[in-house]
Design a protein around this motif. Structure first.
Motif, PDB file in Angstrom:
ATOM      1  N   ALA A   5       0.820  -1.212   0.000  1.00 40.94           N
ATOM      2  CA  ALA A   5       0.000   0.000   0.000  1.00 40.94           C
ATOM      3  C   ALA A   5       0.850   1.256   0.000  1.00 40.94           C
ATOM      4  N   THR A   6       2.095   1.115   0.445  1.00 39.05           N
ATOM      5  CA  THR A   6       2.969   2.292   0.518  1.00 39.05           C
ATOM      6  C   THR A   6       4.318   1.961  -0.104  1.00 39.05           C
ATOM      7  N   LEU A   7       5.071   3.015  -0.431  1.00 46.86           N
ATOM      8  CA  LEU A   7       6.408   2.817  -0.979  1.00 46.86           C
ATOM      9  C   LEU A   7       7.318   2.129   0.038  1.00 46.86           C
ATOM     10  N   ALA A   8       7.164   2.491   1.315  1.00 47.94           N
ATOM     11  CA  ALA A   8       7.981   1.861   2.360  1.00 47.94           C
ATOM     12  C   ALA A   8       7.749   0.349   2.388  1.00 47.94           C
ATOM     13  N   ALA A  57       0.611   4.765  -4.880  1.00 49.81           N
ATOM     14  CA  ALA A  57       0.285   6.202  -4.925  1.00 49.81           C
ATOM     15  C   ALA A  57       1.532   7.085  -4.958  1.00 49.81           C
ATOM     16  N   GLU A  58       2.544   6.734  -4.147  1.00 46.68           N
ATOM     17  CA  GLU A  58       3.724   7.601  -4.081  1.00 46.68           C
ATOM     18  C   GLU A  58       4.541   7.595  -5.380  1.00 46.68           C
ATOM     19  N   ALA A  59       4.272   6.669  -6.263  1.00 48.04           N
ATOM     20  CA  ALA A  59       5.005   6.614  -7.526  1.00 48.04           C
ATOM     21  C   ALA A  59       4.090   6.897  -8.712  1.00 48.04           C
ATOM     22  N   VAL A 112       8.344  16.075 -12.244  1.00 49.51           N
ATOM     23  CA  VAL A 112       8.526  14.742 -11.677  1.00 49.51           C
ATOM     24  C   VAL A 112       7.358  13.863 -12.133  1.00 49.51           C
ATOM     25  N   ILE A 113       7.688  12.855 -12.923  1.00 50.01           N
ATOM     26  CA  ILE A 113       6.662  11.965 -13.464  1.00 50.01           C
ATOM     27  C   ILE A 113       6.785  10.638 -12.730  1.00 50.01           C
ATOM     28  N   GLY A 114       5.769  10.290 -11.963  1.00 48.99           N
ATOM     29  CA  GLY A 114       5.802   9.051 -11.188  1.00 48.99           C
ATOM     30  C   GLY A 114       5.986   7.839 -12.083  1.00 48.99           C
ATOM     31  N   GLY A 115       6.755   6.876 -11.619  1.00 49.73           N
ATOM     32  CA  GLY A 115       7.053   5.692 -12.420  1.00 49.73           C
ATOM     33  C   GLY A 115       5.807   4.897 -12.794  1.00 49.73           C
ATOM     34  N   MET A 116       4.801   4.912 -11.912  1.00 47.96           N
ATOM     35  CA  MET A 116       3.581   4.148 -12.186  1.00 47.96           C
ATOM     36  C   MET A 116       2.554   4.933 -12.989  1.00 47.96           C
ATOM     37  N   THR A 117       2.973   6.065 -13.527  1.00 44.78           N
ATOM     38  CA  THR A 117       2.097   6.832 -14.410  1.00 44.78           C
ATOM     39  C   THR A 117       1.924   6.070 -15.725  1.00 44.78           C
ATOM     40  N   THR A 118       0.679   5.860 -16.122  1.00 39.87           N
ATOM     41  CA  THR A 118       0.433   5.139 -17.379  1.00 39.87           C
ATOM     42  C   THR A 118       0.550   6.089 -18.571  1.00 39.87           C
ATOM     43  N   VAL A 147       5.475   4.284 -17.287  1.00 42.15           N
ATOM     44  CA  VAL A 147       6.769   4.926 -17.504  1.00 42.15           C
ATOM     45  C   VAL A 147       7.906   4.057 -16.944  1.00 42.15           C
ATOM     46  N   ALA A 148       7.760   3.596 -15.706  1.00 38.61           N
ATOM     47  CA  ALA A 148       8.822   2.803 -15.090  1.00 38.61           C
ATOM     48  C   ALA A 148       8.949   1.434 -15.745  1.00 38.61           C
TER      49      ALA A 148
END
Lengths: 156, 278
Positions: free
Chosen positions: B8-11, B52-54, B66-72, B107-108
């Motif tokens: 659920a989180t990046l951590a 969410a954080e990515a 800054v474009i999050g890696g999980m942006t489609t 993107v990632a």
């Protein structure tokens, strides 16, 4: 794993490997054979389903990924009656051999829901991931445009 | 039996990545699921799609995009910021697969697969983008050109996740250009791609980036061609210079999609067209 999700508006539970393709879980485990396999590599769009309303290739979705999501297949598109796009595809003859048709109908439903004002050029662009080798697309696009008009005229 | 984790989180995600380096990191699946039914299943899946954080597009205080890696790709296409600031990325995203792939591919994911025909990859070279990598022990930023180390190889660590691509701000006056050549417009794998940017003032090319895809084992900058036209006046001389220099810059291969000769000719034509319209 036990995968719980919503399928065509109803709660669904299936025990399957999370790595199994959503396409196979739908067809083989749950018996929803309306979703077709064409190429199996994300080129043809025959296996298109909606996840949370967006068109995706079910051959490229790992089953675990639909946990908690809403999946719509051709079986659930119109409820008891035909969806406006299905009705239009029938009336216009926007179908021939039929393998691409469920995927086309789902992409069309997505277009009507999310981009109802799409013009002909945009509709063709949005349908580019649904390959049909019979019809030449003309009647498919005509049907989608007609269905978009019907849906608008039903609005209060 | 394949395990499935959706942090659920990046951590949580980087902790899981450290604990399970043998799990497949899965985002949109548009590369990893191709042929999956014919391969042995992985021990586990680390599903980062929607983390969410990515996800999403924002500006840093210094103007870095800054474009999050999980942006489609679809989210890129729907972004007004991308349309206004990175028209080359928008043009690129629009030609990746079609709706179903754009709705899912990220993107990632494109960066992690690092295919020589990965469509977004030349764009990051042309924009001097850096990639943000995060692990349980910290984060680092790597210029995109240094991240790629070979054919489908990157220096992404076994405990790292790609969280964002960072595009530095540029002064006004940079022109952007994207062109993909394939067999058809949709659903085609590229024969040659050009992502280009140039800064022209007073009729002189002050700075330029020419980044090609599908002409080498990885996306590449044509540095000799860039050097040949930097400082030159726009016009026929620069166009001829870029054509000539490119022949020594890239050495494409013959493969199922194209011949080496064809690829070089097309690469020269694409660069020439870009320089000619400056």
């Amino acid at each position: 794993m036990t995968i719980e999700f919503r399928l065509n508006g109803r709660a669904a539970t299936v025990t399957a490997s999370p790595w199994r393709r959503l396409l196979d879980v739908l067809r083989e485990d749950l018996g929803f054979t309306g979703t077709k396999e064409g190429c199996g590599e994300g080129e043809c769009g025959a296996c298109t389903v909606l996840i949370d309303g967006e068109a995706v290739n079910s051959c490229l979705v790992a089953a675990g990924q639909v946990s908690g999501r809403e999946v719509t297949t051709i079986e659930g598109l119109g409820g008891d009656a035909l969806h406006a796009v299905q009705d239009a595809l029938v009336r216009f003859g926007g179908t021939q051999c039929g393998i691409c048709t469920p995927g086309i109908a789902l992409t069309a439903a997505r277009i009507l829901a999310r981009e109802p004002d799409a013009d002909r050029a945009r509709i063709r662009e949005l349908c580019a991931g649904n390959i049909c080798r019979c019809t030449g697309y003309q009647l498919i696009v005509d049907a989608i445009i007609d269905a978009a008009g019907h849906i608008k005229s039903e609005e209060p | 039996m394949t395990a499935y984790l959706r942090p659920a989180t990046l951590a949580e995600a980087v902790t899981a990545r450290r604990e399970h380096p043998d799990y497949v990191v899965l985002a949109g699946g548009t590369d990893l699921l191709v042929g999956a039914a014919r391969r042995p299943p992985p021990p586990g899946i680390l599903d980062v799609l929607g983390l969410a954080e990515a996800t999403g597009i924002r500006h840093d205080e210094d103007g870095t995009l800054v474009i999050g890696g999980m942006t489609t790709y679809l989210a890129l296409l729907e972004s007004e910021v991308i349309a206004a600031e990175l028209p080359m990325l928008r043009a690129c995203a629009r030609e990746i697969g079609a709706l179903q792939i754009q709705a899912r591919g990220t993107v990632a994911g494109n960066i992690a697969t690092s295919s020589p025909v990965g469509d977004t990859l030349p764009v990051w070279l042309a924009l001097d983008a850096t990639v943000e990598l995060v692990s349980a022990s910290g984060s680092r930023r790597v210029p995109y050109g240094e991240l790629i180390t070979g054919y489908r190889k990157t220096q992404l660590g076994a405990d790292e996740l790609i969280t964002a691509v960072r595009v530095p701000p540029r002064e006004p006056g940079w022109a952007q250009h994207w062109r993909k050549v394939g067999t058809r417009r949709a659903q085609s794998i590229s024969k040659v791609m050009l992502a280009a940017a140039a800064h022209v003032t007073g009729g002189v090319i002050r700075d330029v980036r020419l980044a090609f895809g599908a002409v080498a084992d990885r996306p590449v900058r044509a540095r000799a061609a860039e050097a040949a036209i930097c400082g030159q006046a726009v016009g026929a001389g620069a166009v001829a210079a870029v054509r000539a220099a490119l022949a020594g810059d890239i050495t494409p291969i013959d493969d199922v999609r194209s011949s080496a000769d064809y690829r070089l000719r097309v690469a020269q034509n694409l660069a020439a067209r870009f320089i000619a319209q400056l």
